[in-house]
Design a protein around this motif. Structure first.
Motif, PDB file in Angstrom:
ATOM      1  N   SER A  90      -2.043  -8.867  12.859  1.00 58.19           N
ATOM      2  CA  SER A  90      -0.916  -8.134  12.823  1.00 58.19           C
ATOM      3  C   SER A  90       0.321  -8.707  11.866  1.00 58.19           C
ATOM      4  O   SER A  90       1.144  -7.818  11.374  1.00 58.19           O
ATOM      5  CB  SER A  90      -0.249  -8.083  14.435  1.00 58.19           C
ATOM      6  OG  SER A  90      -1.359  -7.441  15.038  1.00 58.19           O
ATOM      7  N   ARG A  91       0.354 -10.048  12.378  1.00 57.89           N
ATOM      8  CA  ARG A  91       1.402 -10.716  11.490  1.00 57.89           C
ATOM      9  C   ARG A  91       1.355 -10.380   9.916  1.00 57.89           C
ATOM     10  O   ARG A  91       2.403 -10.253   9.119  1.00 57.89           O
ATOM     11  CB  ARG A  91       1.555 -12.250  11.596  1.00 57.89           C
ATOM     12  CG  ARG A  91       2.542 -13.009  11.053  1.00 57.89           C
ATOM     13  CD  ARG A  91       2.632 -14.481  11.359  1.00 57.89           C
ATOM     14  NE  ARG A  91       2.386 -14.806  12.751  1.00 57.89           N
ATOM     15  CZ  ARG A  91       1.523 -15.186  13.510  1.00 57.89           C
ATOM     16  NH1 ARG A  91       0.479 -15.638  12.828  1.00 57.89           N
ATOM     17  NH2 ARG A  91       1.293 -15.613  14.755  1.00 57.89           N
ATOM     18  N   GLY A  92       0.152 -10.511   9.477  1.00 58.48           N
ATOM     19  CA  GLY A  92      -0.087 -10.427   7.892  1.00 58.48           C
ATOM     20  C   GLY A  92       0.418  -9.055   7.555  1.00 58.48           C
ATOM     21  O   GLY A  92       0.795  -8.735   6.532  1.00 58.48           O
ATOM     22  N   ALA A  93      -0.142  -7.890   8.353  1.00 58.55           N
ATOM     23  CA  ALA A  93      -0.059  -6.580   7.982  1.00 58.55           C
ATOM     24  C   ALA A  93       1.702  -6.376   7.728  1.00 58.55           C
ATOM     25  O   ALA A  93       2.154  -5.675   7.281  1.00 58.55           O
ATOM     26  CB  ALA A  93      -0.694  -5.620   8.824  1.00 58.55           C
ATOM     27  N   ARG A  94       2.119  -6.921   8.943  1.00 58.86           N
ATOM     28  CA  ARG A  94       3.651  -6.736   9.183  1.00 58.86           C
ATOM     29  C   ARG A  94       4.399  -7.284   7.922  1.00 58.86           C
ATOM     30  O   ARG A  94       5.349  -6.657   7.211  1.00 58.86           O
ATOM     31  CB  ARG A  94       4.172  -7.282  10.298  1.00 58.86           C
ATOM     32  CG  ARG A  94       5.774  -7.035  10.807  1.00 58.86           C
ATOM     33  CD  ARG A  94       6.048  -7.455  12.083  1.00 58.86           C
ATOM     34  NE  ARG A  94       5.220  -7.232  13.162  1.00 58.86           N
ATOM     35  CZ  ARG A  94       4.491  -7.673  13.865  1.00 58.86           C
ATOM     36  NH1 ARG A  94       4.296  -8.912  13.637  1.00 58.86           N
ATOM     37  NH2 ARG A  94       3.707  -7.274  14.903  1.00 58.86           N
ATOM     38  N   GLN A  95       4.130  -8.453   7.597  1.00 59.11           N
ATOM     39  CA  GLN A  95       4.636  -9.145   6.196  1.00 59.11           C
ATOM     40  C   GLN A  95       4.543  -8.290   5.112  1.00 59.11           C
ATOM     41  O   GLN A  95       5.201  -8.397   4.120  1.00 59.11           O
ATOM     42  CB  GLN A  95       4.223 -10.468   6.231  1.00 59.11           C
ATOM     43  CG  GLN A  95       4.699 -11.433   7.514  1.00 59.11           C
ATOM     44  CD  GLN A  95       4.181 -13.022   7.331  1.00 59.11           C
ATOM     45  OE1 GLN A  95       2.997 -13.032   6.456  1.00 59.11           O
ATOM     46  NE2 GLN A  95       4.690 -13.901   7.917  1.00 59.11           N
ATOM     47  N   ALA A  96       3.305  -7.686   4.908  1.00 60.01           N
ATOM     48  CA  ALA A  96       2.953  -6.975   3.784  1.00 60.01           C
ATOM     49  C   ALA A  96       3.620  -5.882   3.628  1.00 60.01           C
ATOM     50  O   ALA A  96       4.546  -5.546   2.719  1.00 60.01           O
ATOM     51  CB  ALA A  96       1.433  -6.764   3.944  1.00 60.01           C
ATOM     52  N   VAL A  97       3.910  -5.132   4.762  1.00 60.57           N
ATOM     53  CA  VAL A  97       4.794  -4.099   4.618  1.00 60.57           C
ATOM     54  C   VAL A  97       6.219  -4.296   4.431  1.00 60.57           C
ATOM     55  O   VAL A  97       6.717  -3.662   3.651  1.00 60.57           O
ATOM     56  CB  VAL A  97       4.398  -3.340   5.947  1.00 60.57           C
ATOM     57  CG1 VAL A  97       5.526  -1.969   6.241  1.00 60.57           C
ATOM     58  CG2 VAL A  97       3.127  -2.575   6.082  1.00 60.57           C
TER      59      VAL A  97
ATOM     60  N   CYS B  73      -6.257  -8.355  -0.565  1.00 56.94           N
ATOM     61  CA  CYS B  73      -4.822  -8.154  -1.120  1.00 56.94           C
ATOM     62  C   CYS B  73      -3.737  -7.977   0.003  1.00 56.94           C
ATOM     63  O   CYS B  73      -2.819  -8.350  -0.419  1.00 56.94           O
ATOM     64  CB  CYS B  73      -5.072  -6.318  -1.583  1.00 56.94           C
ATOM     65  SG  CYS B  73      -3.757  -5.738  -2.498  1.00 56.94           S
ATOM     66  N   VAL B  74      -4.214  -7.818   1.180  1.00 57.55           N
ATOM     67  CA  VAL B  74      -2.932  -7.771   2.059  1.00 57.55           C
ATOM     68  C   VAL B  74      -2.607  -9.117   2.233  1.00 57.55           C
ATOM     69  O   VAL B  74      -1.421  -9.567   2.693  1.00 57.55           O
ATOM     70  CB  VAL B  74      -3.551  -7.265   3.392  1.00 57.55           C
ATOM     71  CG1 VAL B  74      -2.831  -7.374   4.683  1.00 57.55           C
ATOM     72  CG2 VAL B  74      -4.032  -5.716   3.406  1.00 57.55           C
TER      73      VAL B  74
ATOM     74  N   GLY C 274       5.435 -12.415   1.069  1.00 57.82           N
ATOM     75  CA  GLY C 274       6.527 -12.376   1.803  1.00 57.82           C
ATOM     76  C   GLY C 274       7.134 -13.729   2.301  1.00 57.82           C
ATOM     77  O   GLY C 274       8.214 -13.867   2.619  1.00 57.82           O
ATOM     78  N   ARG C 275       5.900 -14.639   2.575  1.00 60.37           N
ATOM     79  CA  ARG C 275       6.306 -16.109   3.184  1.00 60.37           C
ATOM     80  C   ARG C 275       6.906 -16.770   1.772  1.00 60.37           C
ATOM     81  O   ARG C 275       7.694 -17.703   2.202  1.00 60.37           O
ATOM     82  CB  ARG C 275       4.947 -16.654   3.587  1.00 60.37           C
ATOM     83  CG  ARG C 275       4.473 -15.855   4.739  1.00 60.37           C
ATOM     84  CD  ARG C 275       3.189 -17.053   5.404  1.00 60.37           C
ATOM     85  NE  ARG C 275       2.362 -17.265   4.414  1.00 60.37           N
ATOM     86  CZ  ARG C 275       1.169 -16.656   4.393  1.00 60.37           C
ATOM     87  NH1 ARG C 275       1.231 -15.314   5.105  1.00 60.37           N
ATOM     88  NH2 ARG C 275       0.158 -16.790   3.369  1.00 60.37           N
TER      89      ARG C 275
END
Length: 387
Positions: free
Chosen positions: A65-72, A177-178, A185-186
Motif C-alpha cells: 500500500s505504501r509503495g502504490a501510494r508513493q507511485a501515484v 515499475c511500481v 517519490g522517496r
C-alpha cells in the motif's frame, strides 16, 4: 531343480526388463498429466499452490500500500498522473506478489517430491543383504527402474515449471515499475538517493528483458521478434534517462517519472508493443537480459548426475563390504570427475582440484583407520623372523 532355477531366473529377468522399460514412461506420464492439470487450472494466479488445497499466502499489504501510494503521488506531483487508480495498483501488485510466491513453492515442490520418491525407491532397492536370489534381483532392478522414473518426472516438472514462470513474467515487470516509481517519490522527498532510483529502473529493465526473451505469451514468431525489439528500445531509453539523472542530479527526476508512469500505464493496459512513444527504431537491437542458457542446465545435470552416481557407488560398496578408505576416494572421483571433464568453468572444477580432493580423502580415511599414509608398511617377513 535346474529347470525350476532357470525358469525362476527367466521370469525374474523378464519382469525386470518390463519394469525397467515401463517405469520411466510411467513417471513421465504421471508428471505430465499432473502438470497439464495444474497448467489448465493455474492456481498460483489466485495465490494458491494447488487448486484443491485452500492454502493462501499473505502479502505484506502495508508495504504494498505504501509503495502504490508513493507511485501515484510522485506521478501526480511531476505532472504525469497515472490512469490506473490507487486501488487497482495496490490490488495488482498484491496479486503479483501472491502469485509469484505460490508459483515458486509449486515449482520447487514438484521436482523435490519427484527426486524424494526416486531416492526412496533406490534406498528400498539397496536396503537388503545382496544375494543372487531371483526375487532379490527383481526387487533391486524394479527399485532402480522407479528411481529413474522419479528422475524423469523431476525433469518434466522442471521443464513445465520453467514454462509457467516464463508465462507469468509480466507480473514481476509490473511490480518492478511500481517499485521504481516509489523510489522516485522517496528520492524527491530526500528519503533516498539517486542510486536507489537507478537500481530500481535497472531492475525494471531486467524484468522486461526476461519477459521479452521468453516471448511473453505470444505464439507467433514475428510477434515475439517485435516484442523483443521494442523492449530493447525501452530498456535503452530507460537506462539513458537514469544516466542523465546521474549526470544532472534530482533536476532530471521529472523525465524518469514521466517515462516510468507511461510504462506503468501501458503495462496495465497490456499495450506491450507501445510501452513508450517516440522511440528510435533499430533493427539490430536485442534484449538485454542476464545470460542464462543451456550451459546452466547442463552444469546442473552434471553435478546432480555425479552426486547420484557417487551415492549409488557408496551404497553398493557398503553392501559389498568394501573398506571406507577405498570407497571414499572412488566416490569423489565419481562425483567430481564429470564436472572436471564436461562441466563449464563456472563449476570451478579442475584436474588439480580433483587431485587435492582425492588426496584429502585418502588422508582422512587413513587417519580414521589409524594409518599414516606416508609411512611404509612394516616388513612382514622380518617380523616373522624376529618373533
Amino acid at each position: 531343480m535346474s529347470l525350476t532355477l532357470n525358469y525362476s531366473w527367466v521370469s525374474a529377468i523378464s519382469k525386470a526388463v518390463l519394469w525397467a522399460y515401463l517405469a520411466p514412461m510411467l513417471g513421465r506420464l504421471l508428471m505430465r498429466s499432473l502438470c497439464g492439470y495444474l497448467s489448465a487450472k493455474a492456481p498460483w494466479r489466485s495465490g494458491r499452490v494447488l487448486p484443491f488445497v485452500p492454502l493462501q499466502f499473505k502479502a505484506d499489504k502495508t508495504e504494498i500500500s505504501r509503495g502504490a501510494r508513493q507511485a501515484v503521488a510522485v506521478a501526480r506531483m511531476f505532472g504525469a498522473p497515472l490512469q490506473v487508480s490507487y486501488g487497482e495498483l495496490r490490488a495488482g501488485v498484491e496479486r503479483v506478489k501472491l502469485s509469484q510466491k505460490a508459483l515458486f513453492v509449486l515449482a520447487n515442490s514438484l521436482n523435490r517430491v519427484a527426486i524424494l520418491v526416486a531416492v526412496l525407491f533406490l534406498m528400498s532397492a539397496t536396503s537388503k543383504e545382496p544375494t543372487w536370489d531371483p526375487e532379490y534381483v527383481l526387487v533391486t532392478v524394479v527399485g532402480i527402474a522407479f528411481f529413474f522414473a522419479g528422475v524423469v518426472a523431476m525433469k518434466v516438472a522442471d521443464r513445465e515449471s520453467d514454462a509457467w514462470i516464463a508465462r507469468e513474467k509480466d507480473g514481476p515487470a509490473f511490480a518492478a515499475c511500481v517499485n521504481a516509481l516509489s523510489a522516485c517519490g522517496r528520492c524527491a522527498q530526500g528519503r533516498t538517493g539517486i542510486l536507489e532510483v537507478e537500481w530500481r529502473v535497472a531492475e525494471l529493465a531486467r524484468e522486461l528483458g526476461d519477459f521479452a526473451s521468453n516471448g511473453g505469451r505470444f505464439t507467433d514468431a514475428g510477434r515475439k521478434q517485435d516484442m523483443s525489439r521494442h523492449v530493447a528500445q525501452v530498456q535503452k531509453e530507460l537506462l539513458m534517462t537514469t544516466g542523465k539523472l546521474l549526470e544532472e542530479g534530482p533536476a532530471a527526476l521529472r523525465d524518469v517519472v514521466e517515462r516510468l508512469a507511461m510504462v506503468l500505464d501501458r503495462m496495465w493496459e497490456q499495450r506491450w508493443l507501445r510501452l513508450l512513444d517516440d522511440l528510435d527504431c533499430d533493427e539490430d537491437e536485442s534484449v538485454s537480459t542476464p545470460e542464462r542458457g543451456p550451459q546452466d542446465k547442463r552444469d546442473a545435470w552434471i553435478v546432480l548426475g555425479g552426486a547420484l552416481v557417487a551415492a549409488i557407488g557408496l551404497a553398493v560398496s557398503g553392501s559389498a563390504g568394501v573398506p571406507l578408505s577405498a570407497a571414499v576416494p572412488a566416490a569423489l572421483v565419481l562425483m567430481l570427475g564429470p564436472a572436471t571433464l564436461w562441466g563449464s568453468r563456472r563449476l570451478g572444477s579442475s584436474p588439480s582440484g580433483l587431485l587435492r580432493a582425492m588426496s584429502g580423502a585418502f588422508d582422512g580415511a587413513a587417519a580414521a583407520g589409524g594409518v599414516n599414509p606416508t609411512q611404509a608398511p612394516p616388513n612382514q617377513g622380518s617380523q616373522g623372523g624376529t618373533s
